[in-house]
Enzyme design. Structure first.
Site, PDB file in Angstrom:
ATOM      1  CD  GLU A 386      -3.173  -0.967   1.978  1.00  0.00           C
ATOM      2  OE1 GLU A 386      -3.626   0.164   2.216  1.00  0.00           O
ATOM      3  OE2 GLU A 386      -3.626  -2.010   2.489  1.00  0.00           O
ATOM      4  N   GLY A 387       1.992   1.174  -0.671  1.00  0.00           N
ATOM      5  CA  GLY A 387       2.910   2.310  -0.787  1.00  0.00           C
ATOM      6  C   GLY A 387       4.108   2.136   0.118  1.00  0.00           C
TER       7      GLY A 387
END
Length: 409
Positions: A386-387
């Site tokens: 998620e990053g």
């Protein structure tokens, strides 16, 4: 510490903590070794209403919002971050759907989502599109009442076990990022198959697969929102989901401390418990303080989010509109900076705590039959998915630059 937890949130904490101790803990080592999805825990999650925590009562959920979801994720990850991903990744896959879905789409999908009868997954990453989501190559070309999808996704959590996949596609490749759209694709659709199962460092009990789309015909009714708005929905999704990863990281850090402190209290060297040695005691104090600071950051953020999210959900149900549109009326801006801060700080804390706890406990912590090495392996993914932590820094820095430019400073 008191985080102004309401009655429902306290019930969520209590129930999830009990579930984690009684059901997850006995399974975590075995399932980690086998690297298998746990059907047993899936059923336990269903019975415990884990999948509907954040969804409104209209669809069979509990109406707890982002905070309850994060709290459950922390408590489950405190015992096993891999097993915790079954409800966690289903929520991630469903958040963009729930934000952008029309009332008719919500009716189609949300009942089975809330009950856990159907699992969801989020399919964004591709071989050439990781941190740069705008580089995705999977296409969806309109053909009458269908979109024809071709491409490959990889590193997709929950893999074959999901029933519905929220897939980022390019419906107009000539427009680049503005051509990105979101489609819901059901498992079993002709042309949709799975590639290799990944062998991972951590979170092993949650299967990660490659998804392959070869001329997959998806009904146009499965488009979320309108064409070209997919990247907006992805960004909004990550704003709401990254605090969940931060909560998972807090759970991992706390779980590592839960194993370490009792061991240091009973392990003796030179005739005394080693936790009484000042160097070790000070290190434990630092790790505990950072873990609590991460928890404070997460729940302050999610409570503020719910002040907007829950009223927007209520309004969307009353007005027959999308949650996304109702949020636009309520909120002043995006949560990107603060979500990135929470994920960055908590992920780095989880990795530091797990690493230092292994060092504090010594050789026994390097052995597979002592759970600390698993916490260390599981912690690493929170810095990546998620990053990555670098992407979080980019998000924070970009927001700060804009803020100070707007002030003329």
């Amino acid at each position: 510490m008191d985080y102004a937890i309401n009655e429902m949130e306290q019930e969520t904490l209590n129930a999830t903590r009990e579930l984690a101790q009684k059901k997850l803990k006995p399974l975590r080592a075995e399932m980690d070794v086998k690297e298998q999805f746990s059907k047993e825990m899936y059923e336990e999650f269903r019975k415990s209403a884990m999948f509907g925590l954040w969804l409104p009562e209209k669809y069979g959920g509990l109406g707890g919002g982002i905070t309850c979801l994060a709290m459950a994720f922390e408590e489950l990850s405190r015992v096993c971050a891999g097993l915790a991903l079954t409800p966690g990744t289903s929520a991630l896959g469903a958040i963009p759907m729930f934000l952008a879905a029309t009332p008719e789409q919500r009716e189609r999908w949300c009942y089975d989502l809330a009950s856990g009868k159907k699992l969801w997954a989020f399919a964004l990453t591709e071989p050439e599109a990781g941190s740069d989501a705008t580089a995705l190559k999977t296409t969806a070309i309109k053909d009458g009442d269908f979109y024809v999808v071709n491409g490959t996704k990889h590193f997709i959590s929950t893999g074959k076990e999901a029933d519905f996949y929220t897939v980022a596609v390019n419906t107009n490749p000539s427009r680049g990022a503005r051509g990105i759209s979101l489609l819901v694709i059901e498992k079993g659709t002709p042309g949709f198959s799975f590639g290799k199962k990944e062998e991972k460092m951590g979170i092993r009990t949650n299967p990660t697969y490659e998804l392959i789309f070869e001329n997959v015909r998806v009904p146009k009714e499965n488009l979320l929102g309108s064409e070209g708005r997919g990247l907006l929905y992805v960004q909004e999704t990550l704003d709401y989901s990254r605090p969940g990863v931060a909560a998972q990281a807090v759970g991992i850090a706390q779980g590592a401390l839960d194993e370490t402190i009792p061991y240091l209290r009973t392990r003796k060297q030179f005739g005394q418990p080693i936790i009484t040695f000042q160097a070790l005691a000070h290190k434990v104090a630092e790790l505990a303080a950072k873990t609590e600071a991460g928890r404070a950051l997460v729940y302050n953020l999610t409570h503020r989010m719910d002040e907007e999210f829950l009223p927007a959900v209520k309004a969307a149900l009353e007005n027959n509109t999308t949650v996304h549109d109702e949020l636009k009326k309520i909120k002043g801006g995006r949560w990107t900076k603060y979500s990135a801060m929470a994920k960055l700080f908590c992920a780095n804390t989880a990795m530091e705590v797990a690493d230092e706890c292994v060092t504090l406990c010594g050789g026994v912590a390097y052995m597979r039959d002592f759970p600390l090495e698993k916490y260390m392996r599981d912690a690493k993914i929170t810095q990546i998915y998620e990053g990555t932590v670098h992407i979080q820094k980019n998000e924070i820095a970009t927001a700060l630059i804009k803020e100070y430019a707007a002030k003329g400073e």
